[in-house]
Scaffold this active site. Structure first.
Site, PDB file in Angstrom:
ATOM      1  N   CYS A 129      29.492  57.992  32.637  1.00 25.42           N
ATOM      2  CA  CYS A 129      28.483  58.561  31.736  1.00 25.42           C
ATOM      3  C   CYS A 129      27.476  57.500  31.297  1.00 25.42           C
ATOM      4  CB  CYS A 129      29.151  59.211  30.528  1.00 25.42           C
ATOM      5  SG  CYS A 129      30.290  58.130  29.667  1.00 25.42           S
ATOM      6  N   CYS A 141      23.393  57.837  32.394  1.00 25.68           N
ATOM      7  CA  CYS A 141      22.454  58.299  31.352  1.00 25.68           C
ATOM      8  C   CYS A 141      21.018  57.883  31.721  1.00 25.68           C
ATOM      9  CB  CYS A 141      22.837  57.712  29.989  1.00 25.68           C
ATOM     10  SG  CYS A 141      21.592  58.086  28.743  1.00 25.68           S
ATOM     11  N   CYS A 157      31.191  63.675  33.874  1.00 22.48           N
ATOM     12  CA  CYS A 157      32.506  63.197  33.423  1.00 22.48           C
ATOM     13  C   CYS A 157      33.631  63.799  34.285  1.00 22.48           C
ATOM     14  CB  CYS A 157      32.705  63.578  31.954  1.00 22.48           C
ATOM     15  SG  CYS A 157      34.339  63.123  31.346  1.00 22.48           S
ATOM     16  N   ASP A 200      28.997  71.338  12.116  1.00 16.64           N
ATOM     17  CA  ASP A 200      27.838  70.570  12.565  1.00 16.64           C
ATOM     18  C   ASP A 200      26.910  70.088  11.441  1.00 16.64           C
ATOM     19  OD1 ASP A 200      25.963  69.438  14.385  1.00 16.64           O
ATOM     20  OD2 ASP A 200      24.781  71.271  14.300  1.00 16.64           O
ATOM     21  N   CYS A 204      25.618  63.472  30.657  1.00 14.04           N
ATOM     22  CA  CYS A 204      26.811  62.637  30.459  1.00 14.04           C
ATOM     23  C   CYS A 204      28.078  63.481  30.334  1.00 14.04           C
ATOM     24  CB  CYS A 204      26.640  61.719  29.250  1.00 14.04           C
ATOM     25  SG  CYS A 204      26.257  62.561  27.725  1.00 14.04           S
ATOM     26  N   CYS A 219      39.595  57.435  28.735  1.00 23.65           N
ATOM     27  CA  CYS A 219      38.433  57.057  29.562  1.00 23.65           C
ATOM     28  C   CYS A 219      38.814  55.931  30.528  1.00 23.65           C
ATOM     29  CB  CYS A 219      37.264  56.598  28.698  1.00 23.65           C
ATOM     30  SG  CYS A 219      36.328  57.952  27.965  1.00 23.65           S
ATOM     31  N   CYS A 235      18.124  59.199  23.213  1.00 22.77           N
ATOM     32  CA  CYS A 235      18.888  60.280  23.859  1.00 22.77           C
ATOM     33  C   CYS A 235      17.993  61.513  24.055  1.00 22.77           C
ATOM     34  CB  CYS A 235      20.097  60.631  22.988  1.00 22.77           C
ATOM     35  SG  CYS A 235      21.005  62.046  23.591  1.00 22.77           S
TER      36      CYS A 235
HETATM   37 FE1  SF4 Z   1      35.021  58.673  29.645  1.00 26.90          FE
HETATM   38 FE2  SF4 Z   1      34.044  60.793  30.906  1.00 26.90          FE
HETATM   39 FE3  SF4 Z   1      32.447  58.766  30.273  1.00 26.90          FE
HETATM   40 FE4  SF4 Z   1      34.263  58.504  32.196  1.00 26.90          FE
HETATM   41  S1  SF4 Z   1      32.486  59.858  32.210  1.00 26.90           S
HETATM   42  S2  SF4 Z   1      33.807  57.047  30.556  1.00 26.90           S
HETATM   43  S3  SF4 Z   1      35.939  59.711  31.381  1.00 26.90           S
HETATM   44  S4  SF4 Z   1      33.508  60.090  28.851  1.00 26.90           S
HETATM   45 FE1  SF4 Z   2      22.122  60.183  27.934  1.00 26.26          FE
HETATM   46 FE2  SF4 Z   2      21.857  61.648  25.752  1.00 26.26          FE
HETATM   47 FE3  SF4 Z   2      21.648  62.807  28.154  1.00 26.26          FE
HETATM   48 FE4  SF4 Z   2      24.000  61.924  27.339  1.00 26.26          FE
HETATM   49  S1  SF4 Z   2      22.820  63.564  26.381  1.00 26.26           S
HETATM   50  S2  SF4 Z   2      23.068  61.603  29.354  1.00 26.26           S
HETATM   51  S3  SF4 Z   2      23.417  60.147  26.131  1.00 26.26           S
HETATM   52  S4  SF4 Z   2      20.272  61.244  27.302  1.00 26.26           S
END
Ligand code: SF4
Ligand code: SF4
Length: 376
Positions: A194, A198, A247, A134, A243, A188, A214
């Site tokens: 996602c 958001c 998914c 990281d 997000c 994807c 974000c």
């Molecule tokens: Fe890709 Fe998951 Fe986003 Fe769908 S929700 S676009 S599968 S990262």
């Molecule tokens: Fe949006 Fe960031 Fe939350 Fe993902 S982590 S849903 S990009 S605000």
């Protein structure tokens, strides 16, 4: 040395020390990532927490002499708590994102990488190795993607078929000519969940993240949270998982493979009010071992105040009044003023009017005005 056989030995060994997935890639420059990072910098989408030298982030030869390969490792983390919190009615709680549950993952991954280094050195004593997690220069996700750990989703996470995106990543540059693995196909497809969900529109098309928008980044800043994001935080006091939870590739993914990663619900979902007046020592004792504490207590307390406003928790008014008058930090006093206005009621209004007469700091005065503005 038969490098192919050695690679298999490394893979086998990695399984015995709690590495859930391992991949190998070359040490060539991450050209695509360089273009992406430059673009991000131009648009000011970067968080500012990253290594500022883009060349170092994409060129392993600037980090080690004569690199030949990079090993990428992934460890799966839980997405659900085994133990649920028991709250009394009306007691409001904040939430740390899943990547901050349990022991700080930097500590866990460093331990695994150290063991892996030790093993490699026991077999190849003159190997040169450089591990990072990281905070290292390389972009973990770019390495993992190229090493076939997973594909880079539109949510900017690496998605593995085995564990979804709930994985921590780390890597090791080596001077060993390991054969590279094949990058994974992007799965994807036409999904865009996602990006659509958001809350702040931080995911921009093509798998780009505007870190400045974000919530995961915003919860880590130390100043006032810009007004337009305060209503978006909900009860998140550190990070954001939206997000990832939305998914479809994460559906049913919940792995409890590492005891250190098990969250204590009282820490991962702490009561909000007690956070407001917590001393440094108390904070360190309770939260010091989790990754979400790395910016200290101020951002967590600021976010806790915003979460109380989100809940319109009028049982928090006395605490907020105390903080508004007594806390030495303008960001905390000011956010408390704003929250009192949001929660409302005569007692909150009186406290704001009183503070307006005594407050010396301009930024706090501005927040008091905003707070009083909610009564109009
Ligand atoms: Fe890709 Fe998951 Fe986003 Fe769908 S929700 S676009 S599968 S990262
Ligand atoms: Fe949006 Fe960031 Fe939350 Fe993902 S982590 S849903 S990009 S605000």
């Amino acid at each position: 040395m038969n490098w192919q056989k050695f690679k298999l030995d490394v893979i086998e060994y990695s399984k015995t020390i709690g590495i859930d997935k391992i991949g190998f890639t070359t040490s060539t420059t991450f050209d695509e990532m360089k273009i992406r990072l430059l673009h991000q910098q131009r648009l000011q989408y970067h968080s500012g927490f990253e290594e500022p030298d883009i060349d170092k982030r994409v060129d392993p030869s600037l980090l080690m002499d004569e690199p030949r390969s990079i090993i990428s490792i992934a460890l799966a983390y839980p997405s659900k708590m085994k133990v649920r919190v028991v709250s009394k009615k009306g007691e409001r709680r904040g939430i740390f994102c899943r990547a901050s549950w349990g022991t700080d993952y930097h500590v866990i991954l460093r331990d695994r990488l150290k063991k892996l280094e030790k093993y490699i050195l026991s077999r190849i004593p003159n190997a040169t190795l450089k591990s990072m997690v990281d905070t290292g220069e390389l972009v973990d996700r770019a390495v993992a993607q190229r090493a076939g750990i997973g594909w880079s989703g539109k949510n900017c996470s690496i998605i593995t078929p085995e564990f979804g995106s709930y994985v921590y990543l780390g890597e090791m540059i080596t001077n060993i000519p390991f054969e590279p693995d094949t990058p994974m196909e992007d799965l994807c497809g036409t999904c865009n969940k996602c990006v659509d969900i958001c809350p702040t529109g931080a995911l921009v098309q093509g798998g780009q993240l505007n870190a400045q928008k974000c919530i995961a980044f915003l919860t880590q800043t130390k100043g006032f949270l810009p007004d337009e994001f305060r209503g978006k935080l909900g009860n998140r006091i550190y990070g954001c998982d939206t997000c990832q939870t939305v998914c479809p590739k994460n559906k049913g993914m919940d792995y409890h493979l590492h005891v250190e990663m098990e969250p204590d619900p009282e820490i991962a979902k702490p009561l909000l009010k007690p956070l407001l007046r917590m001393s440094n020592r108390e904070f360190k004792e309770k939260f010091g071992h989790i990754s979400g504490s790395w910016r200290g207590k101020k951002p967590i307390q600021r976010n806790a105040i915003i979460a109380l406003a989100h809940y319109k928790d009028d049982t928090a008014i006395d605490e907020l009044k105390f903080v508004l008058i007594d806390d030495p930090r303008p960001v905390i006093r000011g956010t408390a003023a704003w929250a009192l206005g949001k929660i409302g009621g005569n007692s909150a209004k009186d406290a704001l009017l009183k503070a307006q007469r005594s407050e010396k700091d301009e930024s706090v005065q501005l927040e008091i005005e905003k707070g009083l503005g909610f009564f109009k």
